[in-house]
Design a protein around this motif. Structure first.
Motif, PDB file in Angstrom:
ATOM      1  N   ILE A 124      36.922 -59.707  34.382  1.00  0.00           N
ATOM      2  CA  ILE A 124      37.999 -59.533  33.401  1.00  0.00           C
ATOM      3  C   ILE A 124      38.352 -58.060  33.177  1.00  0.00           C
ATOM      4  N   TRP A 125      37.531 -57.155  33.713  1.00  0.00           N
ATOM      5  CA  TRP A 125      37.834 -55.725  33.612  1.00  0.00           C
ATOM      6  C   TRP A 125      37.010 -54.978  34.641  1.00  0.00           C
ATOM      7  N   SER A 126      37.597 -53.956  35.229  1.00  0.00           N
ATOM      8  CA  SER A 126      36.852 -52.993  36.032  1.00  0.00           C
ATOM      9  C   SER A 126      37.356 -51.598  35.664  1.00  0.00           C
ATOM     10  N   ARG A 127      36.551 -50.607  35.944  1.00  0.00           N
ATOM     11  CA  ARG A 127      36.869 -49.268  35.430  1.00  0.00           C
ATOM     12  C   ARG A 127      38.223 -48.788  35.928  1.00  0.00           C
ATOM     13  N   TYR A 128      38.581 -49.135  37.142  1.00  0.00           N
ATOM     14  CA  TYR A 128      39.909 -48.825  37.654  1.00  0.00           C
ATOM     15  C   TYR A 128      40.548 -50.115  38.156  1.00  0.00           C
ATOM     16  N   ALA A 129      41.857 -50.121  38.213  1.00  0.00           N
ATOM     17  CA  ALA A 129      42.586 -51.351  38.566  1.00  0.00           C
ATOM     18  C   ALA A 129      42.144 -51.865  39.928  1.00  0.00           C
ATOM     19  N   ASP A 140      18.164 -52.832  47.354  1.00  0.00           N
ATOM     20  CA  ASP A 140      17.358 -52.370  48.498  1.00  0.00           C
ATOM     21  C   ASP A 140      17.220 -50.849  48.534  1.00  0.00           C
ATOM     22  N   GLY A 141      17.847 -50.172  47.555  1.00  0.00           N
ATOM     23  CA  GLY A 141      17.760 -48.716  47.515  1.00  0.00           C
ATOM     24  C   GLY A 141      18.798 -48.005  48.349  1.00  0.00           C
ATOM     25  N   ASP A 142      19.767 -48.745  48.899  1.00  0.00           N
ATOM     26  CA  ASP A 142      20.822 -48.150  49.723  1.00  0.00           C
ATOM     27  C   ASP A 142      22.022 -47.793  48.859  1.00  0.00           C
ATOM     28  N   LEU A 143      22.739 -46.723  49.237  1.00  0.00           N
ATOM     29  CA  LEU A 143      23.967 -46.354  48.542  1.00  0.00           C
ATOM     30  C   LEU A 143      25.127 -47.191  49.066  1.00  0.00           C
ATOM     31  N   VAL A 144      25.806 -47.881  48.163  1.00  0.00           N
ATOM     32  CA  VAL A 144      26.904 -48.772  48.529  1.00  0.00           C
ATOM     33  C   VAL A 144      28.065 -48.550  47.558  1.00  0.00           C
ATOM     34  N   PRO A 145      29.287 -48.970  47.919  1.00  0.00           N
ATOM     35  CA  PRO A 145      30.421 -48.830  47.003  1.00  0.00           C
ATOM     36  C   PRO A 145      30.187 -49.612  45.711  1.00  0.00           C
ATOM     37  N   GLY A 146      30.522 -49.003  44.551  1.00  0.00           N
ATOM     38  CA  GLY A 146      30.273 -49.670  43.285  1.00  0.00           C
ATOM     39  C   GLY A 146      31.223 -49.225  42.198  1.00  0.00           C
ATOM     40  N   THR A 147      31.069 -49.839  41.033  1.00  0.00           N
ATOM     41  CA  THR A 147      31.909 -49.532  39.882  1.00  0.00           C
ATOM     42  C   THR A 147      31.265 -50.090  38.617  1.00  0.00           C
ATOM     43  N   TYR A 160      26.914 -52.179  34.685  1.00  0.00           N
ATOM     44  CA  TYR A 160      26.981 -50.729  34.890  1.00  0.00           C
ATOM     45  C   TYR A 160      26.491 -50.388  36.292  1.00  0.00           C
ATOM     46  N   ASN A 161      27.267 -49.554  37.004  1.00  0.00           N
ATOM     47  CA  ASN A 161      26.915 -49.171  38.377  1.00  0.00           C
ATOM     48  C   ASN A 161      26.637 -50.411  39.235  1.00  0.00           C
ATOM     49  N   GLU A 162      27.588 -51.307  39.270  1.00  0.00           N
ATOM     50  CA  GLU A 162      27.419 -52.570  39.982  1.00  0.00           C
ATOM     51  C   GLU A 162      28.028 -52.481  41.387  1.00  0.00           C
ATOM     52  N   PRO A 163      27.257 -52.853  42.441  1.00  0.00           N
ATOM     53  CA  PRO A 163      27.864 -52.946  43.780  1.00  0.00           C
ATOM     54  C   PRO A 163      29.030 -53.935  43.764  1.00  0.00           C
ATOM     55  N   VAL A 164      30.145 -53.561  44.429  1.00  0.00           N
ATOM     56  CA  VAL A 164      31.350 -54.392  44.343  1.00  0.00           C
ATOM     57  C   VAL A 164      31.341 -55.546  45.337  1.00  0.00           C
ATOM     58  N   GLU A 165      30.405 -55.540  46.276  1.00  0.00           N
ATOM     59  CA  GLU A 165      30.366 -56.608  47.273  1.00  0.00           C
ATOM     60  C   GLU A 165      30.210 -57.973  46.598  1.00  0.00           C
ATOM     61  N   GLY A 166      31.096 -58.895  46.951  1.00  0.00           N
ATOM     62  CA  GLY A 166      31.051 -60.238  46.397  1.00  0.00           C
ATOM     63  C   GLY A 166      31.913 -60.441  45.184  1.00  0.00           C
ATOM     64  N   ILE A 173      38.113 -55.609  44.405  1.00  0.00           N
ATOM     65  CA  ILE A 173      37.926 -54.518  43.449  1.00  0.00           C
ATOM     66  C   ILE A 173      37.785 -53.212  44.225  1.00  0.00           C
ATOM     67  N   GLU A 174      38.546 -52.210  43.801  1.00  0.00           N
ATOM     68  CA  GLU A 174      38.471 -50.902  44.446  1.00  0.00           C
ATOM     69  C   GLU A 174      37.231 -50.153  43.950  1.00  0.00           C
ATOM     70  N   PRO A 175      36.330 -49.761  44.847  1.00  0.00           N
ATOM     71  CA  PRO A 175      35.151 -49.012  44.405  1.00  0.00           C
ATOM     72  C   PRO A 175      35.546 -47.636  43.895  1.00  0.00           C
ATOM     73  N   THR A 176      34.842 -47.173  42.863  1.00  0.00           N
ATOM     74  CA  THR A 176      35.138 -45.856  42.278  1.00  0.00           C
ATOM     75  C   THR A 176      34.003 -44.869  42.467  1.00  0.00           C
ATOM     76  N   LYS A 177      32.857 -45.366  42.936  1.00  0.00           N
ATOM     77  CA  LYS A 177      31.732 -44.461  43.141  1.00  0.00           C
ATOM     78  C   LYS A 177      30.736 -45.145  44.059  1.00  0.00           C
ATOM     79  N   MET A 178      29.738 -44.394  44.470  1.00  0.00           N
ATOM     80  CA  MET A 178      28.652 -44.951  45.269  1.00  0.00           C
ATOM     81  C   MET A 178      27.464 -45.204  44.344  1.00  0.00           C
ATOM     82  N   VAL A 179      26.871 -46.398  44.477  1.00  0.00           N
ATOM     83  CA  VAL A 179      25.744 -46.759  43.626  1.00  0.00           C
ATOM     84  C   VAL A 179      24.603 -47.279  44.496  1.00  0.00           C
ATOM     85  N   GLU A 180      23.445 -47.409  43.894  1.00  0.00           N
ATOM     86  CA  GLU A 180      22.264 -47.871  44.613  1.00  0.00           C
ATOM     87  C   GLU A 180      22.092 -49.356  44.406  1.00  0.00           C
ATOM     88  N   ASN A 181      21.925 -50.103  45.505  1.00  0.00           N
ATOM     89  CA  ASN A 181      21.707 -51.549  45.371  1.00  0.00           C
ATOM     90  C   ASN A 181      20.222 -51.864  45.254  1.00  0.00           C
TER      91      ASN A 181
END
Length: 732
Positions: free
Chosen positions: A412-417, A359-366, A339-345, A349-357
């Motif tokens: 095997i799944w992400s919130r958006y294609a 380190d406390g920084d806002l990064v692309p996530g899903t 849940y709310n996972e940074p997509v880096e790595g 995967i297309e990010p659908t929202k910004m999440v906190e990693n």
């Protein structure tokens, strides 16, 4: 991608070639052995059994200056109602056990003298069982294996030379079922609390034509677990073919299991422990409507299959040999909802929202569902030669084993294609490890009441890995492990012994993931003991001093897959006294108490937990209670009935190495009640056995394990309150 596919294809071909070569080699050995044995031997006299030839290379007796405990098949059977082998060993000296699910099924663990399972060397018929990379022992992959164990021996401390990883707390060797002279069958079913049930079927053809036996077992176990959703769906099998000759014993074995276990390795914080001790955060997420839900397949899935071929030969009255080949195939994965996972790595995967990693920084996530896979092969050979005369007993032995592990991940799944294709890997790691050793050990009766013992082992380990977590690893270790001691028989009842042993051990995969500069660890183990044996009393007492250099101690933290994190601690030691006894009061009563009193310290420990180096002086080693005690009180009013009261006390213990009292487990005292009754029959069944096990009969709220992430973030693994298991066994 083409190059990656080519490498995988080549690897796949190489793996198939190895398997074919292994099977052909084993078949050739078996056919050759049977042919020569049939020509040379017509007599079916039972000269040597597996535990006399094979286990003589690994096990010890009272003539050896080593602290040990044995458990027979009968002792295991009394409480074998589905719980794992560590739980069945809970009442041995210096042993502490735990269970993620809280009721002894699924993921279970064992510590001996405060040393965790990665330091307990485990062998099955002399074949290493510890995972080559993690050094861990995953009993969940061998459900109901106790039903196929003839006997086991736990050697505490360094013990004697054995195959596989070096023993830093203990070594456990298990011998699987011996052959049966007559045909037998067995059906066993047990049921209990938390919807727990076990079903086992066993059979043996007996010796056909006075030479051949086929035996096997099928088991199925299920449990909902004490912890929420900590369910287990386990299946296992055991099949062996045996040839028995006058001087030859040949066994071909295959055994294994599959497991699907809902993850429960996160633990709970102090608030949840007080208010909701069965809470499980694994699989928890918040859906798009803001509702808290739990992913229904947050599971660990694994299959492991073992193949062993043993050839034991009594060459003469003085000489005997053992040669074994083995192959283990393991494959599986664990699945997580992130849940709310940074997509880096994670690939395309297309990010659908910004999440906190982290380190406390806002990064692309899903939100996504991932699987982390392990596909591994482990194969090799072990051997030993034993010369035994009136005063001299010499064993030459060793082994060579290789591990190949393929690590890869799938989304095997992400919130958006995403732009990834079905089956794509978001990481691919590969690791190999070769482990070879040779040893020579001897026991010589120097005087009528004095025997001396010597043991020399050379071990070479080569580990190569290429992963984002470990970095590039290519390490080669050469270890020399000498051992020596003596046993002095004061009289017919009393004996004294002393031993010194050195052990060296390489880091495991998680240690490399923890950072650069990880070093192998070294242990010098001193043991001084006294044994008393008479008709009504038997006492074993032992003082040990285990001095470590660069010991890899548990920090109390876990990584993202539940593996303990360790760091080199410099100098440390364990100093303790172990006492265990068996006292008989007439024909009906017996008592088997034991206790361990110990001091476990890091010397001049330097911590960086606060972000700067702090010299803390001598601190307690994590997960090392100062006092452990157990007792079994048994009443047998008639031969067929045994009633046992089992008690276990474990003192408080730190979950960290900095003496931070906020990360501390409270002491606990639990009691179990076990009863077994066997009805002899002369009709369809030979006997009907009834077993009942009531665990934690006083309904104690206790915690046997925990993790400390520092800064007050402590999580606990509560164990089940009062629960029971009951079983019925039909033998025919």
């Amino acid at each position: 991608m083409k190059n990656l596919f080519f490498k995988k294809n080549q690897r796949s071909k190489a793996e198939k070639t190895k398997k074919i070569f292994f099977l052909i080699s084993c078949s050739f050995l078996l056919v050759s052995a049977l042919s020569s044995a049939q020509q040379a031997q017509k007599d079916t006299t039972k000269v040597n059994q597996l535990d006399e030839v094979l286990v003589s290379a690994l096990r010890v007796t009272t003539k050896t200056p080593v602290s040990f405990s044995n458990m027979s098949k009968e002792e295991l059977a009394a409480r074998n109602l589905g719980q794992d082998i560590p739980v069945l060993m809970n009442y041995l000296p210096s042993v502490v056990t735990t269970s993620d699910a809280g009721n002894g099924l699924g993921y279970t663990g064992i510590r001996v003298r405060g040393s965790d399972a990665t330091r307990v060397n485990v062998t099955i018929n002399g074949i290493p069982y510890n995972d080559s990379e993690s050094h861990g022992t995953y009993w969940v992959n061998m459900p109901d294996f106790a039903s196929s164990v003839q006997s086991l021996q736990l050697q505490r401390g360094v013990g004697t030379s054995t195959n596989g990883a070096g023993a830093f707390g203990a070594s456990l060797n298990m011998l699987t079922d011996s052959y049966s002279q007559k045909s037998t069958g067995e059906i066993s079913n047990s049921f209990g609390t938390f919807n727990t049930h076990k079903h086992t079927v066993k059979f043996s053809t007996g010796l056909m034509n006075d030479h051949f036996e086929i035996a096997g077992r099928l088991s199925a176990l299920k449990s909902d677990g004490y912890i929420d959703r900590a369910s287990s769906d386990l299946k296992s099998y055991f099949l062996q073919g045996t040839y028995v000759g006058k001087t030859t014993l040949i066994k071909a074995l295959t055994f294994g299991g599959t497991e699907k276990t809902y993850q429960s390795w996160n633990g709970i914080d102090a608030d949840k422990l007080a208010d909701d001790r069965t809470y499980n955060s694994a699989g928890e997420f918040i859906d798009e409507f803001g509702k808290t839900r739990y992913y229904d397949n947050e599971t660990d899935n694994y299959q492991q299959d073992h193949y062993q071929l043993h050839w034991n030969e009594k060459v003469s009255d003085n000489w005997s040999t053992n040669l074994a080949f083995h192959y283990t195939k393991g494959t599986g994965y664990y699945e997580n909802y992130k849940y709310n996972e940074p997509v880096e790595g994670y690939g395309a995967i297309e990010p659908t929202k910004m999440v906190e990693n982290s380190d406390g920084d806002l990064v692309p996530g899903t939100d996504l569902i991932r699987q982390k896979w392990l596909d591994n092969d482990f194969y090799g050979t072990t051997f030993s030669v034993n010369y035994k005369a009136d005063k001299l007993d010499v064993i030459l032995g060793g082994g060579w084993n290789k591990y190949e592990g393929d690590h890869f991940g799938k989304v095997i799944w992400s919130r958006y294609a995403s732009k990834s294709e079905l089956g794509d890997h978001y990481y691919d790691d590969f690791a190999t490890k070769s482990d070879g050793n040779v040893f020579a050990k001897a026991n010589y009766q120097l005087l009528e009441n004095l025997s001396i013992y010597g043991d020399l082992q050379y071990r070479n380990v080569r580990y190569k890995a290429n992963a984002a977590e470990t970095g590039l690893v290519d390490d080669n270790f050469n270890f020399f492990n000498p051992k020596a001691g003596f046993t002095f028989n004061v009289n017919e009842k009393n004996a004294l012994y002393f031993s010194y042993a050195t052990a060296n051990r390489e880091p495991n995969r998680t240690d490399y993931e923890g950072g650069t500069g990880v070093r192998p660890e070294k242990l010098n183990d001193y043991e001084l003991g006294w044994r008393l044996k008479s008709k009504t009393i038997q006492i074993n007492s032992n003082v040990y001093y285990m001095k470590y250099k660069d010991q890899l101690v548990l920090t109390g933290e876990l990584d993202d897959v539940g593996s303990p994190i360790r760091k080199n601690s410099g100098d440390s030691y364990r100093l303790g006294l172990e006492v265990d006894a068996v006292i008989k009061f007439g024909q009906k009563w017996s008592i088997s108490p034991n206790f361990t009193l110990s001091s476990n310290k890091n010397v001049d420990f330097v911590s960086d937990a606060t972000g700067s180096l702090v010299d803390l002086g001598n601190t307690n080693i994590a997960y090392s209670p100062d006092f452990i005690a157990g007792n079994i009180l048994t009443f047998a009013p008639i031969t067929a009935l045994r009633i046992s009261w089992l008690s276990k006390f474990v003192s408080e213990q730190y979950l960290n190495n900095i003496d931070d009292k906020s990360g501390k487990l409270k002491d606990y005292f639990v009691n179990d009640l076990n009863a077994s009754y066997e009805i002899k029959m002369n009709s369809v069944f030979k006997s009907i056995g009834i077993n009942v096990l009531a665990n934690n009969i006083f309904n104690v709220d206790y915690v046997s394990n925990g993790v400390d992430y520092g800064g007050g973030y402590v999580y606990y693994f509560p164990q089940a309150r009062a629960n029971f298991l009951a079983g019925l066994t039909l033998k025919f």
